[in-house]
Design a protein around this motif. Structure first.
Motif, PDB file in Angstrom:
ATOM      1  N   VAL A  19       0.950  -1.138   0.037  1.00 45.42           N
ATOM      2  CA  VAL A  19       0.025  -0.012   0.000  1.00 45.42           C
ATOM      3  C   VAL A  19       0.825   1.185   0.051  1.00 45.42           C
ATOM      4  N   ALA A  20       1.700   1.220   0.637  1.00 45.47           N
ATOM      5  CA  ALA A  20       2.956   2.300   0.789  1.00 45.47           C
ATOM      6  C   ALA A  20       3.373   2.702  -0.499  1.00 45.47           C
ATOM      7  N   LYS A  21       3.697   1.967  -1.436  1.00 45.32           N
ATOM      8  CA  LYS A  21       4.412   2.162  -2.630  1.00 45.32           C
ATOM      9  C   LYS A  21       3.310   2.033  -3.949  1.00 45.32           C
ATOM     10  N   THR A  22       1.916   2.048  -3.618  1.00 40.69           N
ATOM     11  CA  THR A  22       1.372   1.819  -4.731  1.00 40.69           C
ATOM     12  C   THR A  22       0.981   2.709  -5.633  1.00 40.69           C
ATOM     13  N   PRO A  23       1.024   2.692  -6.982  1.00 42.61           N
ATOM     14  CA  PRO A  23       1.271   3.798  -7.944  1.00 42.61           C
ATOM     15  C   PRO A  23      -0.367   4.277  -7.987  1.00 42.61           C
ATOM     16  N   GLY A  24      -1.202   3.596  -7.501  1.00 39.30           N
ATOM     17  CA  GLY A  24      -2.563   3.998  -7.796  1.00 39.30           C
ATOM     18  C   GLY A  24      -3.126   5.116  -6.758  1.00 39.30           C
ATOM     19  N   ARG A  25      -4.292   5.538  -6.935  1.00 41.85           N
ATOM     20  CA  ARG A  25      -4.927   6.536  -5.849  1.00 41.85           C
ATOM     21  C   ARG A  25      -5.817   5.622  -4.851  1.00 41.85           C
ATOM     22  N   VAL A  26      -5.358   5.760  -3.528  1.00 43.13           N
ATOM     23  CA  VAL A  26      -6.141   5.038  -2.468  1.00 43.13           C
ATOM     24  C   VAL A  26      -7.507   5.457  -2.336  1.00 43.13           C
ATOM     25  N   ILE A  27      -8.471   4.938  -2.267  1.00 41.54           N
ATOM     26  CA  ILE A  27      -9.894   5.341  -2.120  1.00 41.54           C
ATOM     27  C   ILE A  27     -10.165   5.242  -0.603  1.00 41.54           C
ATOM     28  N   ASN A  28      -9.898   4.000  -0.083  1.00 41.94           N
ATOM     29  CA  ASN A  28     -10.051   3.901   1.494  1.00 41.94           C
ATOM     30  C   ASN A  28      -9.273   2.808   1.912  1.00 41.94           C
ATOM     31  N   VAL A  29      -8.939   2.617   3.008  1.00 40.50           N
ATOM     32  CA  VAL A  29      -8.215   1.648   3.799  1.00 40.50           C
ATOM     33  C   VAL A  29      -8.978   0.936   4.774  1.00 40.50           C
ATOM     34  N   ARG A  30      -8.569  -0.270   5.186  1.00 39.15           N
ATOM     35  CA  ARG A  30      -8.885  -1.081   6.243  1.00 39.15           C
ATOM     36  C   ARG A  30      -7.828  -1.837   6.985  1.00 39.15           C
ATOM     37  N   ILE A  31      -8.303  -2.337   8.223  1.00 34.46           N
ATOM     38  CA  ILE A  31      -7.307  -3.266   8.750  1.00 34.46           C
ATOM     39  C   ILE A  31      -8.079  -4.761   8.724  1.00 34.46           C
ATOM     40  N   VAL A  32      -7.037  -5.712   9.015  1.00 30.08           N
ATOM     41  CA  VAL A  32      -7.337  -7.148   9.252  1.00 30.08           C
ATOM     42  C   VAL A  32      -6.530  -7.561  10.348  1.00 30.08           C
ATOM     43  N   PRO A  33      -7.402  -8.357  11.301  1.00 27.24           N
ATOM     44  CA  PRO A  33      -8.650  -8.381  11.280  1.00 27.24           C
ATOM     45  C   PRO A  33      -9.511  -7.019  11.477  1.00 27.24           C
ATOM     46  N   GLU A  34     -10.720  -7.264  11.180  1.00 29.62           N
ATOM     47  CA  GLU A  34     -11.421  -5.691  10.974  1.00 29.62           C
ATOM     48  C   GLU A  34     -11.647  -4.871  12.367  1.00 29.62           C
ATOM     49  N   SER A  35     -11.933  -5.993  13.750  1.00 27.01           N
ATOM     50  CA  SER A  35     -12.086  -5.185  14.783  1.00 27.01           C
ATOM     51  C   SER A  35     -11.089  -5.787  15.870  1.00 27.01           C
ATOM     52  N   PRO A  36      -9.841  -5.611  15.727  1.00 26.73           N
ATOM     53  CA  PRO A  36      -8.900  -6.285  16.690  1.00 26.73           C
ATOM     54  C   PRO A  36      -9.050  -5.507  18.125  1.00 26.73           C
ATOM     55  N   THR A  37      -8.630  -6.354  19.183  1.00 27.02           N
ATOM     56  CA  THR A  37      -8.504  -5.783  20.720  1.00 27.02           C
ATOM     57  C   THR A  37      -7.567  -4.939  20.646  1.00 27.02           C
ATOM     58  N   ALA A  38      -7.795  -3.618  20.983  1.00 24.70           N
ATOM     59  CA  ALA A  38      -6.854  -2.628  21.187  1.00 24.70           C
ATOM     60  C   ALA A  38      -5.982  -2.872  22.435  1.00 24.70           C
ATOM     61  N   SER A  39      -4.746  -2.299  22.435  1.00 19.98           N
ATOM     62  CA  SER A  39      -3.859  -2.452  23.795  1.00 19.98           C
ATOM     63  C   SER A  39      -4.469  -1.531  24.844  1.00 19.98           C
ATOM     64  N   GLN A  40      -5.074  -2.153  25.940  1.00 17.53           N
ATOM     65  CA  GLN A  40      -5.717  -1.547  27.073  1.00 17.53           C
ATOM     66  C   GLN A  40      -4.860  -0.222  27.596  1.00 17.53           C
ATOM     67  N   PRO A  41      -3.397  -0.464  27.637  1.00 12.12           N
ATOM     68  CA  PRO A  41      -2.676   0.585  28.411  1.00 12.12           C
ATOM     69  C   PRO A  41      -2.791   1.733  27.325  1.00 12.12           C
ATOM     70  N   ALA A  42      -2.741   1.503  26.019  1.00 10.81           N
ATOM     71  CA  ALA A  42      -2.864   2.615  25.105  1.00 10.81           C
ATOM     72  C   ALA A  42      -4.264   3.392  25.155  1.00 10.81           C
ATOM     73  N   VAL A  43      -5.395   2.630  25.186  1.00  9.62           N
ATOM     74  CA  VAL A  43      -6.557   3.170  25.321  1.00  9.62           C
ATOM     75  C   VAL A  43      -6.731   4.131  26.750  1.00  9.62           C
ATOM     76  N   GLU A  44      -5.949   3.462  27.589  1.00 13.10           N
ATOM     77  CA  GLU A  44      -6.269   4.330  29.092  1.00 13.10           C
ATOM     78  C   GLU A  44      -5.337   5.479  28.952  1.00 13.10           C
ATOM     79  N   ALA A  45      -3.930   5.562  28.128  1.00 14.21           N
ATOM     80  CA  ALA A  45      -3.375   6.549  27.943  1.00 14.21           C
ATOM     81  C   ALA A  45      -4.101   7.680  27.378  1.00 14.21           C
ATOM     82  N   ILE A  46      -4.817   7.304  26.090  1.00 15.23           N
ATOM     83  CA  ILE A  46      -5.281   8.484  25.514  1.00 15.23           C
ATOM     84  C   ILE A  46      -6.628   9.059  26.355  1.00 15.23           C
TER      85      ILE A  46
END
Length: 315
Positions: free
Chosen positions: A159-186
């Motif tokens: 994705v970082a070097k694609t020559p095309g135009r990015v319309i949208n992005v997703r992550i896989v897996p779609e709904s991963p569990t976030a790091s709880q220390p990161a959530v608390e810090a935010i």
């Protein structure tokens, strides 16, 4: 007056620049780092051992090392890449150290905290999630021979070097569990900073993890978006400064910002459009010289520190 608690989100060189700048303002820094890298040393270790890609985490730790001979020496150790032609060639020594601590402690956060103690870092480094992620993008014109064709590109390095135009992005897996220390810090932060960095693969992935996005949206902290000083990388080729903000908002419609920081050379004749888009997400546009004079595609950490100071201390 207590030092402001700042959470910086991103990855790679962009996050490192932001962290080095913030060190001039506070020691209450938490870096929340993307974990989708699949190239280079990180990708090799990830594929072979099934671990989080350590490279961006290593760079964040090196950026926060104490400003002493001890800190600089250990920062250089972390960043050192092994030479030769064998199986270890090209690996960053810090990646191997982090991986070893993860195996010993069986804790991604615990291992990073221990490296932080070794370097006496001024702040903390946390992964966005405790499982590795993949970036998937919908792209128009990924094949130059078919400029109107829509395809799916998977993998951060592609994705970082694609020559095309990015319309949208997703992550896989779609709904991963976030790091709880990161959530608390935010949630406990006074300021949350997004960017600079590769827009689709370093900045936006945080908004694609549901718990991280929710924390960013609902935190009482004030939010800063730092635009890149070079907007013509492969990921965002042809995107205007305003479109950088628009695409971020499209992936997180409930997100509001307080400030958008942009270099004058990036804004140029498009300041009005960028200011209007920034106002649309609740933000004040701050135009400030933050790039290096001799390497204009890189942030000058002292100039960026001054821009952050004016916003954070003055805001």
């Amino acid at each position: 007056m207590s030092a402001p608690r700042v959470v910086a989100l991103g990855g790679g060189h962009g996050l490192a620049a932001s962290l080095q700048s913030l060190r001039h303002l506070t020691e209450e820094i938490t870096a929340v780092v993307t974990v989708a890298d699949d190239g280079g040393s990180s990708g090799r270790l990830r594929n072979e051992f099934g671990i989080l890609p350590p490279g961006d985490l290593r760079m964040a730790l090196a950026a926060l090392c104490e400003d002493t001979a001890w800190g600089h020496q250990w920062s250089a150790v972390l960043q050192h890449r092994l030479g030769g032609n064998g199986e270890l060639a090209g690996h960053a020594l810090g990646n191997l150290l982090i991986m070893s601590l993860w195996e010993l402690l069986d804790s991604p956060v615990g291992g990073l905290d221990l490296v932080g103690k070794l370097l006496n870092t001024r702040g903390r480094v946390l992964p966005m999630c405790e499982v590795p992620l993949d970036i998937e993008a919908t792209v128009v014109g990924a094949d130059p021979a078919a400029p109107d064709e829509i395809t799916v590109v998977q993998g951060q390095s592609l994705v970082a070097k694609t020559p095309g135009r990015v319309i949208n992005v997703r992550i896989v897996p779609e709904s991963p569990t976030a790091s709880q220390p990161a959530v608390e810090a935010i949630k406990l932060a006074d300021w949350v900073i997004l960017g600079p960095g590769s827009w689709f693969t370093s900045v936006m992935p945080h908004l694609l993890v549901p718990d991280i996005q929710e924390a960013i949206v609902h935190t009482p902290a004030r939010r800063i978006l730092t635009l890149n000083v070079g907007l013509d990388d492969d990921e965002t080729q042809g995107f205007s400064p305003a479109e950088h903000v628009e695409v971020l908002s499209a992936h997180a419609p409930d997100l509001t910002l307080d400030f958008v920081i942009a270099d004058p050379a990036v804004v140029r004749s498009e300041e009005k459009a960028l200011r209007e888009v920034a106002q649309g997400v609740g933000a004040e546009l701050i135009v400030s010289p933050v790039r290096k004079m001799r390497r204009p595609r890189e942030h000058d950490t002292l100039r960026l520190a001054a821009a952050y100071r004016d916003v954070i201390i003055g805001g």
